[in-house]
Scaffold this motif. Sequence first.
Motif, mmCIF file in Angstrom:
data_model
loop_
_atom_site.group_PDB
_atom_site.id
_atom_site.type_symbol
_atom_site.label_atom_id
_atom_site.label_comp_id
_atom_site.label_asym_id
_atom_site.label_seq_id
_atom_site.Cartn_x
_atom_site.Cartn_y
_atom_site.Cartn_z
ATOM 1 N N GLY A 17 -37.067 36.908 -13.859
ATOM 2 C CA GLY A 17 -38.396 36.122 -13.753
ATOM 3 C C GLY A 17 -38.684 35.001 -14.785
ATOM 4 O O GLY A 17 -40.055 35.336 -15.218
ATOM 5 N N LYS A 18 -38.054 34.554 -15.344
ATOM 6 C CA LYS A 18 -37.976 34.251 -17.386
ATOM 7 C C LYS A 18 -37.967 32.379 -16.731
ATOM 8 O O LYS A 18 -37.048 32.436 -15.564
ATOM 9 N N THR A 19 -37.401 32.140 -17.263
ATOM 10 C CA THR A 19 -36.853 29.873 -18.032
ATOM 11 C C THR A 19 -35.340 30.466 -18.400
ATOM 12 O O THR A 19 -35.853 30.629 -19.358
ATOM 13 N N ALA A 20 -34.114 29.774 -17.811
ATOM 14 C CA ALA A 20 -32.677 29.598 -18.741
ATOM 15 C C ALA A 20 -33.168 29.302 -20.246
ATOM 16 O O ALA A 20 -33.179 29.635 -21.219
ATOM 17 N N SER A 21 -34.742 28.324 -20.660
ATOM 18 C CA SER A 21 -34.248 27.779 -21.633
ATOM 19 C C SER A 21 -35.259 28.782 -23.409
ATOM 20 O O SER A 21 -34.636 29.420 -23.813
ATOM 21 N N ALA A 22 -36.341 29.821 -22.142
ATOM 22 C CA ALA A 22 -36.657 30.508 -22.284
ATOM 23 C C ALA A 22 -35.673 31.702 -22.886
ATOM 24 O O ALA A 22 -36.372 32.756 -24.056
ATOM 25 N N ASN A 76 -32.206 38.320 -28.313
ATOM 26 C CA ASN A 76 -31.474 38.484 -28.117
ATOM 27 C C ASN A 76 -31.160 39.851 -26.848
ATOM 28 O O ASN A 76 -31.948 39.525 -25.986
ATOM 29 N N PHE A 77 -30.066 39.174 -26.437
ATOM 30 C CA PHE A 77 -29.904 40.584 -25.262
ATOM 31 C C PHE A 77 -30.904 40.768 -24.445
ATOM 32 O O PHE A 77 -31.775 41.449 -23.158
ATOM 33 N N PHE A 78 -31.109 42.405 -25.507
ATOM 34 C CA PHE A 78 -31.686 43.279 -25.215
ATOM 35 C C PHE A 78 -33.628 43.181 -25.255
ATOM 36 O O PHE A 78 -33.937 44.171 -24.992
ATOM 37 N N ASP A 79 -33.496 42.433 -26.015
ATOM 38 C CA ASP A 79 -35.294 41.829 -25.901
ATOM 39 C C ASP A 79 -35.188 41.133 -24.757
ATOM 40 O O ASP A 79 -36.364 41.317 -24.128
ATOM 41 N N ALA A 80 -34.238 40.388 -23.836
ATOM 42 C CA ALA A 80 -34.992 39.414 -22.744
ATOM 43 C C ALA A 80 -34.611 40.582 -21.539
ATOM 44 O O ALA A 80 -35.446 40.152 -20.733
ATOM 45 N N VAL A 81 -34.125 41.322 -21.524
ATOM 46 C CA VAL A 81 -33.098 41.715 -20.746
ATOM 47 C C VAL A 81 -34.080 43.737 -20.973
ATOM 48 O O VAL A 81 -33.345 44.075 -21.753
ATOM 49 N N GLU A 82 -35.313 43.743 -19.586
ATOM 50 C CA GLU A 82 -36.041 44.666 -20.119
ATOM 51 C C GLU A 82 -35.241 46.559 -19.397
ATOM 52 O O GLU A 82 -35.913 46.187 -18.035
ATOM 53 N N PHE A 83 -34.424 47.135 -19.388
ATOM 54 C CA PHE A 83 -33.800 47.759 -18.977
ATOM 55 C C PHE A 83 -35.043 49.504 -18.980
ATOM 56 O O PHE A 83 -35.483 49.684 -19.966
ATOM 57 N N GLN A 84 -34.927 49.623 -17.896
ATOM 58 C CA GLN A 84 -35.675 50.798 -17.679
ATOM 59 C C GLN A 84 -35.406 52.046 -18.155
ATOM 60 O O GLN A 84 -33.604 52.377 -18.075
ATOM 61 N N HIS A 85 -35.137 52.851 -19.308
ATOM 62 C CA HIS A 85 -35.676 53.597 -19.774
ATOM 63 C C HIS A 85 -34.794 55.021 -19.421
ATOM 64 O O HIS A 85 -35.387 55.615 -18.799
ATOM 65 N N ARG A 129 -38.540 43.025 -13.830
ATOM 66 C CA ARG A 129 -39.117 41.069 -14.049
ATOM 67 C C ARG A 129 -39.926 41.107 -15.089
ATOM 68 O O ARG A 129 -41.218 42.078 -15.633
ATOM 69 N N ALA A 130 -40.399 39.863 -15.583
ATOM 70 C CA ALA A 130 -41.818 39.491 -16.401
ATOM 71 C C ALA A 130 -42.690 39.729 -15.540
ATOM 72 O O ALA A 130 -44.342 40.337 -16.160
ATOM 73 N N ASP A 131 -42.640 39.754 -14.290
ATOM 74 C CA ASP A 131 -43.623 40.434 -13.684
ATOM 75 C C ASP A 131 -44.199 41.392 -13.116
ATOM 76 O O ASP A 131 -44.596 42.402 -12.696
ATOM 77 N N ARG A 132 -43.298 42.546 -13.482
ATOM 78 C CA ARG A 132 -43.578 44.385 -13.568
ATOM 79 C C ARG A 132 -42.475 44.505 -12.684
ATOM 80 O O ARG A 132 -42.709 45.905 -12.572
#
Length: 361
Positions: free
Chosen positions: A38-43, A48-57, A92-95
């Motif tokens: 739910g983000k743009t490619a340029s953003a 960092n991959f782990f900042d960009a992808v919010e894995f459920q803990h 995703r960005a929209d939770r």
Amino acid sequence: MKQDTLVTFIESVRDGVFVVDRNNHIISCNNSAAVMLGKTASALLGQNFFDAVEFQHNASVPSDADSPLTKTRLSGVVYVSESEQKTFTMSRADRTLLTVSISVIPDEDGKLIIIFHDTTADQKVDRAKSEFISLVSHQLRTPVNIISWYIEKLLAERKGDLNDTQRNYLREIESSNKRLIDLVRSIVNVSRTDLARLKLKHEPANIEELAAKAMHELEELSNLRAVTIGLETHIDNVIIQDSDQELVLAIIRTVLHNAVIYSPKGSTVKITLDLASKTLISKKGIIVSVADQGIGIPDEEKSMIFSKLYRASNVQALDVTGIGLGLYVASHFVHVLGGKLWFESTVHKGSIFYIYLPDKE
Ligand code: ADP
């Protein structure tokens, strides 16, 4: 991979693809990856991959020291979470949540190609297949049983004598109907609820005895197909304390049955029992391997073999009945036992299926 080849490849696939450098910074990603998050490619670029992808803990967050990324970088071996039946959930960005399977491919200079495959669609298909299977199998049960009832009556000759030809025809119908009843029975057994309810019996299992039992059960079939089965034990203790005899037998029976039916006449199938700790698994337990000299599994279909109702293209022309449920069920059983089921195979040469059965450490 060359940079321009890589870019073309990334843009051409439907799965989400990220390329990260040795510090896990995203240096490239395709549109599907951006849409998935739910983000743009340029953003995403430069993050960092782990900042960009919010894995459920949960227990399998891939940012751990032994994450698939670190492991792949260190070992240089491709990681495929699907083959371990593992999925990862992230927001995703929209939770909203998204579940994916992940593949990690090592590239030069510590770069990694990470592929996200959205499993939501697969789950929908799986559910539809289950409902279809359950409907069809229940509808088929009654007519096939009625057919066998009437065949029996005719063969008893209470309503008149049969000549030899009529009797032979009826025996043919009877044997085909038996095959149909077996198929329906195995389909019914696979219904989702049955598998979900499966519980381990927590009893000791003598693996050598169970392998011998499976061999014995398949004796008629292997004689018919002129396939010789051998059993070799390379361990002293063949008993696993915390196991389930029925499940272990069913797994070995499925794998052995396949080895026999997908092998040419005159060939040999070898069952071997080894200590798991002496192999790549390096855990306590036993590995049962079943090696055949059969038709093998085509490379491009290897990842599908454990899926529900999947049969490889090279077996469909054979005169071998099967519906592609055996390994699907066996992999569930292995999962309940806490073990692992995998294989190596070369077309026209043969296959080896490995069943890892764990024992308490
Ligand atoms: P079935 O045997 O009923 O088709 P399975 O789930 O047991 O279903 O196996 C799925 C598919 O995997 C088979 O249809 C076949 O294509 C392939 N397969 C399994 N075992 C072997 C083997 N030993 N050799 C070659 N192909 C195999």
